[in-house]
Design a protein around this motif. Structure first.
Motif: not given
Length: 998
Positions: A642-658
């Motif tokens: 979630y990045k705003q109140w509404s449901m995202p289109r799909e599940n996604s990971l928060p930002p990750l750094v390699d």
């Protein structure tokens, strides 16, 4: 503690004897079932035979249908069904079912003076169950009273209300008997008790399409039955693109036959769904009463005419099209329009029903912007129920106003355990604890909100536990006091899974909801919890990990017939919730460690990715495998990213750094209390201060920024600084713990050094210690010689009642072990002199100003005629009164309409002004709503160093105290604050000081 009582008349030898027996505290309905015969008990089933059921064919259809259910429930339990005879005549040992005035069977028993119905006659939804002349009588005061009596027997013999909706196993038995006696169930305390199916896409809609071809009567009959088995009576049907009355015309017919009162949601007036309007929008015209009143009146008239022969509770009023504020004008213009709307709707109701409107149940929802209209003086006829609302996240916005207490239509509550919209979504999993429900619903009930409770439950699953609690509680709130919520949860678990594992299951479900309430999944963020202070992130990760492990281990012990229910009610919500929380914790650690250059950052990124795949697997198992695929699509809500109140289109990971490792093994060092890393940081590395009172240890992380292994050594310049290791080989990271030998350490404030070395790289670290004698204390105390300290609200040393109220412990409420609330919550506001107060023993080493931060639950502005006040004092100083309304943020003033609340650019609510947790912690998405905590700050004058009494006074009864933080240290920010450390008294009964370090 208030106990309910049940009058049982034992009939012995023709003489009626009265006894009073206590009702079980964990439920309003007492047990009367036996599994072996005793004197004069009635046999429902034994030895392969089952008693017949007689029901008058002219009784209500819902009663006839429930009688058939009882027959089948006996079969489920014993293997032998009770034959059902729809006949006015009966004979032999039988179960006699019927409604007073509707059943010849029951009326005959009354006429023959076999049963006394004076305790239930003309009562709302009341019933009696009585053994008489070798028969078992189930008599109801009305249609639902009889149905509830029938289902009460079903539940007592071992068929859970959740047998279909949660695959709860049936408790098998070869013999079923009812104790001799007369069991009277009085009317429910809340008249209309029901649920609102909402936000039902993609999960419920996808499931219903796959299983029933849509959200239709084939699906709804299961919901009607569940409600009746829970002794609920009311439903707002699914409305996201669904029209209950038109999608399947059998839905309202069957609802009425079953005995369910139907309504429509807060923004769908006059039994018309929003979809019914949008389907006719070109024909009707705009949803604007100022320009299109005649067409809208005709639309409402036709809908009401269609449904007038059913049992309805009609929503009146009007909001804008699509759950938004109405009109383009200001509040004054909208109020004027609404007055006309309601007057015209009353006229329509009277015309359709041909009777006065006071005879027709109606409700007006005071939701979002409508609260402002009500506060500005908008009134509705006295026979209309005023339906007050919560803040969308489970805190009620009004208690029952005194001016409305005598309203004929009464007061009701629209409450969310699911939310789609501002301030943020709360949809996927259950994140509402039973103690929170109890605290808020008790506040509503005790202030007169008892005519209607309608609960937004989203897809119904996976909100089974809070639905069950609310419906039990609504029947008789006095049967479940605050200190019995744990007993209720154990009882609920025991009914479904048996007593053997009931406490373990209750512990799991209580904890996963509690942990979710710290930060609901949709508002998780990698930076919420501290990774360097108070071991906060480590502690939270472990709590979730232990909970998931416990749930998985217990699954192996659950019988085969209960495994589906266990997955739905226990394992999935616990493990999936843990996974989501741990993904964000791993992401936060990955982000920090990547910033520090640790190669181990990649491990946390991979761990987050692995958990993300596990999350998919868990949902897939729920949707495809459990109960033979019965719940396909039901667990489809997007809940990650979630990045705003509404449901995202799909599940996604928060930002990750390699991280790309350096070519050579390269030393890095980080210390507790800092996000910096060395070499590279500008300031010198320094551990948090060690002090002899707390005796905490702190840590150093030695890590590798490159490939291969770092060979390091660690040494100190003081013999009393102790390290858990002095050298080692580190491929990724190694934690070194630092302790102080307090016997050998010098007194006062002393510095020392630690040096971490790899080859020519030397990293010095400063150690600062403070050794002073422990203060003389006759009582356990909190505080020390330096730094922030916290006090759990229930850890008082004195609890002094006031003239009209007292502080009580509210177990398991809030973030920690308990909160402190006021009993009764209807107590009058008062002054500190007459107020109940709590006293806490604290040690303050310095004179001057001490900042005290009170963590209180985010109670809304429930009584705008006064305030939300609490007072604080130290020792005998004059109390300072704090008002939680100062800086109070009402999200409905920020989000004045759902159109704004549904906009993609919606931002989290701004923080309060002078707020310890929100300002000093400087974390993203911080708000009292998301944090489930509001902080109130005050500066107290410390005139002498030493022991002090911190005093907390009730001023207004609704304020609930959770935590106290003294001298917050912004150098070490965290979500929860410093870990509480309770110091023991160090004075013996004779007054001698206990030697230090013993």
């Amino acid at each position: 503690m208030i106990k309910g009582f049940l009058l049982i008349l034992l009939i012995t030898g023709g003489i009626v004897k009265a006894q009073t027996l206590p009702v079980n505290e964990d439920a309003p309905w007492p047990s009367y079932m036996l599994h072996q015969a005793v004197a004069k008990s009635f046999r429902i089933a034994a030895a392969g035979k089952a008693a017949p059921i007689y029901v008058d064919p002219d009784d209500w259809k819902g009663v006839l249908r429930a009688a058939d259910d009882l027959s089948d429930d006996v079969r489920k339990v014993t293997g032998t069904s009770s034959p059902v005879f729809k006949d006015k005549n009966f004979a032999g040992e039988a179960i006699l079912v019927g409604t007073i005035g509707k059943s010849h069977i029951i009326d005959r028993l009354i006429a023959e003076k076999k049963i006394d119905i004076s305790a239930i006659k003309d009562k709302w939804e009341s019933y009696l169950i009585q053994t008489v002349d070798g028969q078992l009588v189930i008599a109801g005061s009305d249609k639902r009273g009889t149905i509830f009596g029938i289902y009460d027997v079903s539940e007592k013999i071992g068929v859970s209300p959740w047998y279909w909706w949660a695959d709860a196993p049936v408790k098998k038995s070869t013999a079923l008997y009812v104790k001799a006696g007369r069991y009277v169930q009085s009317s429910p305390k809340v008249k209309y008790r029901g649920i609102f199916i909402n936000d039902e896409s993609p999960s419920m809609s996808g499931w219903a399409r796959a299983k029933f071809g849509g959200i239709n009567s084939k699906m709804y009959v299961h919901m009607f039955e569940l409600l009746l088995r829970l002794k609920a009576n009311f439903l707002w049907p699914a409305m996201w693109g669904n029209a209950f009355n038109e999608d399947d015309p059998m839905s309202p017919v069957l609802a009425d036959e079953y005995g369910i009162v139907m309504g429509t949601s807060h923004h769908e007036p006059m039994m018309r769904s929003q979809k019914e309007y949008t389907n006719r929008k070109n024909e009707i015209g705009p949803w604007d009463y100022t320009t299109n009143a005649e067409n809208l009146k005709k639309f409402w008239y036709n809908g009401l005419e269609r449904n007038k022969n059913f049992d309805n509770l009609i929503t009146v009023g009007m909001r804008g099209d699509g759950d938004v504020a109405m009109g383009k004008g200001d509040d004054e213009a909208n109020i004027k329009t609404l007055r006309k709307v309601i007057a015209d709707q009353q006229d329509i109701i009277q015309k359709v029903y041909g009777k006065k409107t006071e005879k027709i149940p109606q409700a007006w929802a005071i939701f979002t912007e409508v609260q402002r209209y009500y506060d500005a003086g908008l009134t509705v006829p006295d026979d209309v129920t005023l339906l007050f609302c919560d803040n969308n996240w489970g805190y009620i916005r009004r208690t029952g106003p005194d001016k409305e207490k005598k309203r004929k239509g009464g007061l009701g509550l629209y409450y969310h355990i699911d939310m789609n919209g501002g301030p943020w979504n709360d949809r996927w999993i259950n994140s509402t604890t039973i103690p929170k429900l109890h605290e808020q619903l008790n506040l509503a009930y005790q202030t007169g909100i008892n005519t209607e409770w309608i609960i937004n439950v989203g897809d119904l699953k996976p909100k089974e536990l809070p639905i069950d609690f609310i419906m039990h509680y609504a029947w008789n709130p006095d049967a479940i006091p605050a200190d019995k919520t744990w007993d209720y949860t154990v009882n609920w678990a025991g009914k479904i899974f048996g007593k053997e594992h009931a406490k373990e299951i209750a512990d799991i479900i209580s904890k996963y909801t509690k942990y979710n309430l710290w930060r609901k999944p949709e508002v998780q963020d990698p930076q919420i919890f501290s990774f360097v202070n108070y071991n906060e992130a480590d502690r939270e990760f472990k709590l979730w990990n232990d909970l998931a492990a416990k749930a998985e281990a217990l699954e192996k012990k659950i019988p085969a017939d209960a495994k589906d229910a266990y997955y739905e009610l226990v394992l999935y919500p616990a493990k999936a919730s843990a996974g989501v929380a741990q993904i964000y914790l791993d992401a936060g650690r990955n982000n920090l460690y990547a910033q520090q250059g640790r190669v181990s950052a990649n491990d946390y990124a991979q761990q987050a990715r692995d958990l993300f795949e596990i999350d998919k697997q868990l949902s897939n198992r729920y949707n495809d495998s459990i109960a033979g695929g019965k719940w396909k699509n039901m667990m489809s809500d997007v809940h990650l990213g979630y990045k705003q109140w509404s449901m995202p289109r799909e599940n996604s990971l928060p930002p990750l750094v390699d991280v790309t490792p350096l070519a050579q093994p390269t030393l890095g060092v980080a210390v507790e209390g800092s996000t910096d890393a060395w070499p590279g940081a500008e300031k010198k590395a320094e551990l948090p201060q060690f002090n002899a009172l707390d005796k905490k240890r702190h840590y150093i992380d030695v890590f590798n920024r490159g490939t291969g292994a770092v060979e390091f050594t660690a040494k100190t310049n003081k013999p009393w600084i102790k390290l858990s290791m002095l050298n080692g080989s580190v491929e990724k990271e190694q934690r070194i713990y630092v302790d102080i030998d307090w016997q050998a350490a010098p007194a006062g404030n002393v510095e020392g050094n630690i040096e971490i070395t790899q080859g020519d790289t030397k990293i010095p670290l400063l150690v600062n210690t403070l050794k002073k004698a422990a203060p003389v204390a006759k009582l356990p105390y909190y505080g020390g010689y330096a730094g922030e300290f916290s006090i759990p609200a229930e850890q008082f040393v004195a609890n002094i009642p006031g003239k009209y109220a007292k502080w009580i412990v509210l177990p398991d409420l809030g973030r920690a072990e308990a909160c402190m609330g006021i009993y009764p919550v209807t107590a009058p506001s008062t002054t500190p002199e007459k107020a109940p107060r709590l006293e806490y023993q604290i040690f303050l080493p310095n004179t001057g100003s001490a900042k005290v931060c009170l963590g209180v639950l985010p109670t809304q502005d429930v009584n705008p005629t006064r305030g939300l006040r609490i007072a604080v004092a130290i020792d005998g100083q004059a109390p300072q009164i704090l008002d939680a309304r100062k800086g109070f943020h009402d999200e409905f003033k920020e989000y004045t309409s759902a159109s704004l609340a549904m906009s993609p650019g919606l931002k989290p609510l701004p923080p309060l002004g002078n707020n310890y947790a929100l300002v000093s912690r400087r974390k993203p998405r911080r708000d009292e709503v998301f944090d489930n905590l509001r902080w109130l700050d005050v500066n107290l004058e410390v005139k002498t160093p030493g022991m002090h009494k911190l005093k907390i006074f009730m001023i207004d009864p609704e304020v609930v105290l959770e935590n106290i933080i003294v001298n917050p240290n912004d150098k070490y920010p965290s979500y929860f604050g410093a870990t509480p450390i309770k110091h023991k008294a160090n004075v013996t009964p004779g007054g001698l000081k206990i030697p230090e370090n013993k």
